[in-house]
Every structure is written in C-alpha cells, then in structure tokens.
Design an enzyme around this catalytic site. Structure first.
Site, PDB file in Angstrom:
ATOM      1  N   SER A 153      31.951 -10.271 -11.502  1.00  0.00           N
ATOM      2  CA  SER A 153      30.741 -10.306 -12.323  1.00  0.00           C
ATOM      3  C   SER A 153      29.552 -10.063 -11.403  1.00  0.00           C
ATOM      4  CB  SER A 153      30.620 -11.670 -13.003  1.00  0.00           C
ATOM      5  OG  SER A 153      29.327 -11.876 -13.528  1.00  0.00           O
ATOM      6  N   TYR A 166      30.621 -20.803 -13.030  1.00  0.00           N
ATOM      7  CA  TYR A 166      31.170 -19.458 -13.250  1.00  0.00           C
ATOM      8  C   TYR A 166      30.880 -18.568 -12.039  1.00  0.00           C
ATOM      9  CZ  TYR A 166      32.154 -15.023 -15.620  1.00  0.00           C
ATOM     10  OH  TYR A 166      32.663 -13.792 -15.966  1.00  0.00           O
TER      11      TYR A 166
END
Length: 247
Positions: A153, A166
């Site tokens: 990401s 995350y």
C-alpha cells in the site's frame, strides 16, 4: 503496467494460490488468471463466496479450481504445513502465490490502538503470510518459474497519521518480500510486492466512506498488472514494489 496485454494462454499449466479469493481483487485475479489458463487454488474464510467464484470459473470454461477454506486469524503453522503437503500431492508444484487477503483494522490515533486490534491485524496481514510462505517454499521450489506477490500500500512505503496498525503491517510485508527476494535471488522463485492503489473494493469503502466509488478503478481494471507479474514476461523481476496506478 495497466497497458500490458497478456497472451491468451499466458498462465497455461500453472497452479496459483490466491488468498482472499472470495471477492474484490482476489476474485478478479482468480477469474482472470483462470481465463488465461491457470488452475486456481481459492483460499478464503467464507466458503459460500469461494463456491461462487468456483462456479464462475467453471462456467467460463477454465480449468477446474480447488477450494481451501481457511480463517487466517486462527490458522496455525501446522495448518499451512498440511496445506503445502496437500498441494504437493495433488498438483506436484505451485507456480504462483498471491498474498491478497488483509484487513484494515481501525483508522485511529497511535495511542489509541488496542492490543487486540494490533494483534489481529498483524496475524492476518503479516504472520499468516510468513507461515504460509515458509510452508510453501519447498512446493514453490519445484516449479520451473514461480512468482510470489505480496500486496502492499502507499502507507507501506510512507507512514501516514492514524493508519498505524495497517501501515506497520504493510511496511513489514515489504521488508519480508525484500528478505525473501535477496535470499532466493539465484533460485527459480521471484518475490515482489504490488501496491494496487485506490480501487473500488469494500476495504476502500470502509477507509473512505464519503468517496464516490465510481471515480475509482475496478479490480478488473488492475488485472493487466497482476497478469504481468505472474507470467513469463516478468521472470526477471525480483525484489521490487510495483505501483499499479502511478500518479
């Protein structure tokens, strides 16, 4: 990468395992890889979703897939070892592994992250990938050319406020990929990451509830990049993080 045109039989005779194959990018990859000749091992938590993908693959005339129902949160190292043994006995080798499954956790200040939330995200996003990859390395090594693709990401390369758990899990994922790529540089297995970018998925909707999903690319729009990274044209790519939607 999204302009890549894959040959119709790019993945013929390849066996590829996809985690989180029941919906989103995992489902799109399963259908697309199968259309290009691969035999897909569908791994996920929800059997009903996996069965729906199974049916769609069969209906499109692709090789019959296999289903592995597994909850990554509760799976143990032995579960992955048993899975590797089964894959080797049924398929002989594994040509590809797409680590697609992950959870967002909570978007919140770092000081508010709870132990339970942190451990759950790490178990699914990081620990499961470690144990699964470790167990599958011997089976991947039996392939003439195997590709392992981790999902990263933008917050896995640059930290962002409130995305703590995350973001940390994705930083660690990139690090794990780089370690493996360096260790196996002279082998027949290659390791890379992909950052899919803003995509019309349920995780994206959870993270950005006010966003118009029609402004985002669909999972299917990203498939040229995924096909490239599992096909022979990317055989020399190793230890890299690919951005599917560069700005």
């Amino acid at each position: 990468m999204l302009s890549y045109t894959a040959p119709s039989l790019l993945l013929k005779d390849k066996t590829i395992l996809i985690t989180g194959a029941g919906d989103g990018i995992g489902k799109a990859a399963a259908l697309s890889f199968a259309r290009h000749g691969a035999t897909i091992i569908l791994l996920g938590r929800t059997v009903k979703k996996l069965e729906q993908v199974y049916d769609e693959i069969v209906e499109q005339g692709s090789p019959e897939p296999a289903i592995v129902p597994l909850d990554l949160l509760g799976a143990t190292p032995q579960n992955y070892k048993d899975m590797a043994t089964t894959i080797e006995s049924q398929f002989g080798c594994l040509d590809g592994l797409l680590h697609n499954a992950s959870v967002l956790g909570h978007i919140e200040p770092f000081r508010q992250i709870s132990e339970n939330d942190f451990n759950e995200v790490m178990q699914i996003n990081l620990n499961s990938q470690f144990y699964m990859t470790q167990a599958l390395l011997p089976v991947l090594g039996k392939s003439a050319s195997a590709s392992v693709l981790f999902t990263s990401s933008s917050v896995g390369s640059r930290g962002r406020a409130y995305w703590g758990t995350y973001s940390i899990s994705k930083f660690a994922t990139e690090g794990m990929m780089q370690v493996l790529a360096d260790e196996y540089e002279k082998s027949t297995i290659r390791f890379n990451c992909i950052n899919p970018g803003a995509t019309r998925t349920s995780m994206r909707a959870k993270a950005f509830p006010g966003e118009d999903p029609n402004t985002l690319k669909t999972a299917q729009d990203l498939m040229p990049a995924y096909l490239y990274l599992f096909g022979s044209d990317s055989q020399d790519q190793n230890g890299k993080t690919f951005v599917a939607q560069p700005k």
